[in-house]
Design a protein around this motif. Structure first.
Motif, PDB file in Angstrom:
ATOM      1  N   ALA A  89      16.874 -42.907 -35.055  1.00 16.88           N
ATOM      2  CA  ALA A  89      16.768 -41.582 -35.692  1.00 16.88           C
ATOM      3  C   ALA A  89      17.220 -41.641 -37.145  1.00 16.88           C
ATOM      4  N   ALA A  90      18.287 -42.380 -37.402  1.00 15.20           N
ATOM      5  CA  ALA A  90      18.785 -42.494 -38.774  1.00 15.20           C
ATOM      6  C   ALA A  90      17.788 -43.223 -39.665  1.00 15.20           C
ATOM      7  N   ALA A  91      17.124 -44.221 -39.095  1.00 17.52           N
ATOM      8  CA  ALA A  91      16.133 -44.968 -39.875  1.00 17.52           C
ATOM      9  C   ALA A  91      14.890 -44.134 -40.162  1.00 17.52           C
ATOM     10  N   ALA A  92      14.553 -43.231 -39.237  1.00 15.36           N
ATOM     11  CA  ALA A  92      13.339 -42.428 -39.397  1.00 15.36           C
ATOM     12  C   ALA A  92      13.581 -41.138 -40.182  1.00 15.36           C
ATOM     13  N   TRP A  93      14.846 -40.748 -40.335  1.00 18.99           N
ATOM     14  CA  TRP A  93      15.155 -39.445 -40.939  1.00 18.99           C
ATOM     15  C   TRP A  93      14.724 -39.308 -42.397  1.00 18.99           C
ATOM     16  N   PRO A  94      15.017 -40.278 -43.265  1.00 20.59           N
ATOM     17  CA  PRO A  94      14.657 -40.087 -44.689  1.00 20.59           C
ATOM     18  C   PRO A  94      13.162 -39.890 -44.884  1.00 20.59           C
ATOM     19  N   GLU A  95      12.798 -39.037 -45.809  1.00 22.57           N
ATOM     20  CA  GLU A  95      11.380 -38.786 -46.078  1.00 22.57           C
ATOM     21  C   GLU A  95      10.664 -40.027 -46.599  1.00 22.57           C
ATOM     22  N   THR A  96      11.448 -40.960 -47.143  1.00 21.98           N
ATOM     23  CA  THR A  96      10.851 -42.203 -47.663  1.00 21.98           C
ATOM     24  C   THR A  96      10.918 -43.340 -46.639  1.00 21.98           C
ATOM     25  N   SER A  97      11.268 -43.006 -45.390  1.00 21.73           N
ATOM     26  CA  SER A  97      11.418 -44.038 -44.360  1.00 21.73           C
ATOM     27  C   SER A  97      10.128 -44.836 -44.178  1.00 21.73           C
ATOM     28  N   SER A  98      10.269 -46.132 -43.975  1.00 24.81           N
ATOM     29  CA  SER A  98       9.103 -46.986 -43.733  1.00 24.81           C
ATOM     30  C   SER A  98       8.489 -46.736 -42.368  1.00 24.81           C
ATOM     31  N   LEU A  99       9.185 -45.952 -41.523  1.00 20.77           N
ATOM     32  CA  LEU A  99       8.652 -45.620 -40.211  1.00 20.77           C
ATOM     33  C   LEU A  99       7.681 -44.444 -40.268  1.00 20.77           C
ATOM     34  N   ARG A 100       7.612 -43.772 -41.414  1.00 25.09           N
ATOM     35  CA  ARG A 100       6.730 -42.618 -41.574  1.00 25.09           C
ATOM     36  C   ARG A 100       5.379 -43.045 -42.154  1.00 25.09           C
ATOM     37  N   SER A 101       4.383 -42.186 -41.968  1.00 22.99           N
ATOM     38  CA  SER A 101       3.073 -42.420 -42.558  1.00 22.99           C
ATOM     39  C   SER A 101       3.151 -42.127 -44.055  1.00 22.99           C
ATOM     40  N   PRO A 102       2.150 -42.500 -44.825  1.00 24.01           N
ATOM     41  CA  PRO A 102       2.181 -42.241 -46.275  1.00 24.01           C
ATOM     42  C   PRO A 102       2.411 -40.782 -46.644  1.00 24.01           C
ATOM     43  N   ASP A 103       1.977 -39.848 -45.769  1.00 26.30           N
ATOM     44  CA  ASP A 103       2.184 -38.427 -46.077  1.00 26.30           C
ATOM     45  C   ASP A 103       3.522 -37.909 -45.556  1.00 26.30           C
ATOM     46  N   GLY A 104       4.351 -38.808 -45.026  1.00 28.24           N
ATOM     47  CA  GLY A 104       5.685 -38.432 -44.575  1.00 28.24           C
ATOM     48  C   GLY A 104       5.783 -37.995 -43.133  1.00 28.24           C
ATOM     49  N   SER A 105       4.688 -38.058 -42.384  1.00 26.04           N
ATOM     50  CA  SER A 105       4.686 -37.602 -40.995  1.00 26.04           C
ATOM     51  C   SER A 105       5.200 -38.689 -40.050  1.00 26.04           C
ATOM     52  N   LEU A 106       5.928 -38.246 -39.006  1.00 27.25           N
ATOM     53  CA  LEU A 106       6.385 -39.174 -37.974  1.00 27.25           C
ATOM     54  C   LEU A 106       5.449 -39.204 -36.775  1.00 27.25           C
ATOM     55  N   THR A 107       4.654 -38.125 -36.618  1.00 27.40           N
ATOM     56  CA  THR A 107       3.808 -38.013 -35.420  1.00 27.40           C
ATOM     57  C   THR A 107       2.351 -38.352 -35.666  1.00 27.40           C
ATOM     58  N   ALA A 108       1.979 -38.644 -36.901  1.00 22.74           N
ATOM     59  CA  ALA A 108       0.589 -39.017 -37.181  1.00 22.74           C
ATOM     60  C   ALA A 108       0.270 -40.347 -36.501  1.00 22.74           C
ATOM     61  N   TYR A 109      -1.005 -40.515 -36.120  1.00 21.78           N
ATOM     62  CA  TYR A 109      -1.390 -41.748 -35.432  1.00 21.78           C
ATOM     63  C   TYR A 109      -1.129 -42.978 -36.299  1.00 21.78           C
ATOM     64  N   GLY A 110      -1.217 -42.823 -37.611  1.00 26.02           N
ATOM     65  CA  GLY A 110      -1.020 -43.966 -38.486  1.00 26.02           C
ATOM     66  C   GLY A 110       0.432 -44.263 -38.812  1.00 26.02           C
ATOM     67  N   ALA A 111       1.355 -43.418 -38.374  1.00 30.02           N
ATOM     68  CA  ALA A 111       2.769 -43.634 -38.668  1.00 30.02           C
ATOM     69  C   ALA A 111       3.265 -44.898 -37.961  1.00 30.02           C
ATOM     70  N   PRO A 112       3.977 -45.774 -38.672  1.00 29.37           N
ATOM     71  CA  PRO A 112       4.489 -47.008 -38.053  1.00 29.37           C
ATOM     72  C   PRO A 112       5.307 -46.761 -36.787  1.00 29.37           C
ATOM     73  N   ILE A 113       6.067 -45.648 -36.750  1.00 30.46           N
ATOM     74  CA  ILE A 113       6.869 -45.397 -35.556  1.00 30.46           C
ATOM     75  C   ILE A 113       5.989 -45.111 -34.339  1.00 30.46           C
ATOM     76  N   MET A 114       4.828 -44.473 -34.556  1.00 30.88           N
ATOM     77  CA  MET A 114       3.907 -44.224 -33.459  1.00 30.88           C
ATOM     78  C   MET A 114       3.270 -45.528 -32.979  1.00 30.88           C
ATOM     79  N   LYS A 115       2.999 -46.429 -33.913  1.00 35.74           N
ATOM     80  CA  LYS A 115       2.425 -47.717 -33.551  1.00 35.74           C
ATOM     81  C   LYS A 115       3.455 -48.625 -32.878  1.00 35.74           C
TER      82      LYS A 115
END
Length: 520
Positions: free
Chosen positions: A286-312
């Motif tokens: 959660a701490a790694a995903a929280w920042p808006e610039t997290s590498s776990l987020r998609s380019p648009d900052g989403s955590l739930t988008a199909y392209g988000a690294p955390i979803m993959k």
């Protein structure tokens, strides 16, 4: 006399339902082994493709703007392509990697005893009367983690129910109904919302170039639907499925757990350590995903988008979230003595997946052949044209949309593939009669969910059959279809009526989601 008449009527209805489901089970289980079924279907598709490739169809594919043409899979070129791509078709079969990687981690957690103790503690605080709705609701919530529910919640459903003294196949059925039958219902947004919204908006702009569809356009209806599906699934499980399934003899290759009411001090200490490790791991994620610039987020900052690294990374995360606490628990409790014990538990979990891998091979080959042939596209578009020709009133058209999707879903399992084909036809067509794209999408999602649980062509269906066979050796495709048929029928009826009532009351479908559309 009236009460006797009612009792007799209920008994007749019960016997009629039992006879219907038993007939489905007998017919289904007379079929060959699931792997052979997929092989025969593949051969049938290849033969049909050769015959239909000689026919010129006038149906136009809205994606390519070209008439649908069936591809001959018996041509020299197609056969060569099948042979050269056979290995990659199998290894690229999406559910295969998902299942095997996740089961490696879950297998360690199960063999160490971590899951067993977790279930004991859960059963202490969960009233038995609420076990079924709790499982169905959790199964629906698992949509947040993509396909995790199929490899995690469904097998755990069997273990939970067996631990509570109930038939494990009832737990499988309840979990399967939530994971797959309630696929369109959820309390929070998922990647599927964004995926379908893209197709819906593109289709709407064919008629109105300025039209925009909000990603959360079905959110409120989805939240309400999760409550509906939980209640309907609860009723179906305990009134229809459990009385029938409980008669099935447990003769499979499973391990009967001991006393589920007691936890030793050593087990409790080991569980606390492993649980702390799991919580810390989740907190770190959660701490790694929280920042808006997290590498776990998609380019648009989403955590739930199909392209988000955390979803993959959902499946690898499941692997880590279970294997690390499982190892900690195993060594702390004495279940594991050396690293060899951990590897042995992985080997054991993989040895149970042999029959699934065989089925997965033939399932992958069939789905590839069916997709390459274009037969599914032809059936879907022909059905859409037929619905359009009926020119039904608004409410009847929405029900027709649900029926069409439910039928097409028996042949094309992927929601995105179906909507890519149907949305360019159905969305503008319904807009022309005043129905909004958001309402059309909601109807599609209902139809897409209801028949997931009764079609062997759904990619995870063979896996659920394997889960059943672990407890009942004779369980086959017919067994699972007959168990899930009451859910499918009940969800279809209740959900369709619910949508019409929701619409009639003017309740919001979601964010910026009107029910009607008019030009200008």
């Amino acid at each position: 006399m009236d009460s006797l008449t009612r009792t007799s009527s209920k008994g007749s209805e019960s016997r009629l339902m039992a006879g219907f489901l038993n007939a489905i089970e007998r017919a289904g289980n007379r079929l060959p082994e699931p792997a052979l079924i997929f092989l025969y279907f593949m051969l049938l598709v290849m033969g049909l493709s050769a015959a239909l490739s000689l026919v010129e169809f006038s149906i136009v594919n809205p994606v390519t703007q070209q008439p649908v043409q069936i591809n001959n899979l018996l041509s020299t070129e197609a056969l060569t392509n099948t042979l050269t791509n056979m290995v990659t078709t199998f290894t690229g079969f999406a559910p295969l990697g998902i299942v095997l990687v996740a089961m490696l981690g879950v297998g360690v957690a199960e063999s160490s005893g971590f899951i067993n103790v977790a279930l004991k503690k859960m059963l202490r605080v969960t009233p038995k009367k609420l076990l079924t709705p709790m499982l169905i609701f959790v199964a629906m919530f698992s949509h947040v983690a993509a396909d995790a529910g199929y490899v995690l919640v469904i097998p755990l459903g069997a273990i939970i129910f067996m631990s509570a003294g109930r038939h494990p196949l009832v737990g499988i059925a309840a979990a399967f109904s939530g994971v797959s039958g309630g696929f369109a219902a959820n309390m929070v947004p998922t990647g599927n919302d964004a995926l379908l919204q893209g197709f819906t908006q593109a289709a709407a702009q064919l008629l109105d170039p300025s039209y925009n569809v909000n990603t959360l356009c079905n959110l409120f209806f989805g939240i309400a639907s999760s409550i509906l599906i939980t209640l309907v699934g609860w009723w179906v499980t305990e009134r229809i499925v459990e009385p029938r399934v409980s008669k099935m003899t447990l003769d499979g290759d499973y391990r009967q757990e001991g006393d589920m009411s007691s936890v030793s001090q050593q087990e409790s200490r080991a569980f606390n350590r492993a649980g702390l490790v799991m919580v810390l791991g989740l907190a770190a994620l959660a701490a790694a995903a929280w920042p808006e610039t997290s590498s776990l987020r998609s380019p648009d900052g989403s955590l739930t988008a199909y392209g988000a690294p955390i979803m993959k990374s959902i499946v690898p995360l499941i692997f880590l979230i279970f294997i690390i606490p499982g190892i900690v628990y195993g060594f702390a409790s004495g279940t594991f003595k050396t690293g060899k014990d951990v590897i042995h538990s992985m080997n054991d979990s993989m040895s149970k997946m042999g029959s699934y891998m065989v089925m997965a091979f033939f399932c992958a080959m069939f789905i590839k052949a069916f997709s390459d042939s274009n037969i599914g596209t032809l059936v879907a578009l022909a059905g859409a044209d037929g619905l359009k020709a009926l020119a039904l009133p608004g409410e009847a058209t929405i029900i027709g949309m649900i029926v069409l999707t439910a039928v097409v879903n028996l042949l094309i399992g992927s929601a995105s593939a179906k909507w890519a084909l149907l949305s360019p036809i159905m969305v503008p067509m319904l807009m022309a009669v005043g129905i909004s794209p958001e309402l059309t999408q909601a109807a599609f999602r209902i139809g897409d969910s209801c028949t997931n649980i009764i079609t062997p062509l759904m990619v995870f269906f063979p896996l659920v059959v394997v889960y059943c066979q672990r407890y009942v050796k004779s369980a086959g495709v017919g067994t699972l279809v007959s168990i899930m048929m009451p859910y499918s029928i009940a969800f279809f009826v209740a959900w369709s009526v619910f949508l019409l009532v929701w619409w009639g009351m003017g309740m919001p479908l979601g964010v910026a989601a009107p029910y009607t559309w008019s030009a200008g």
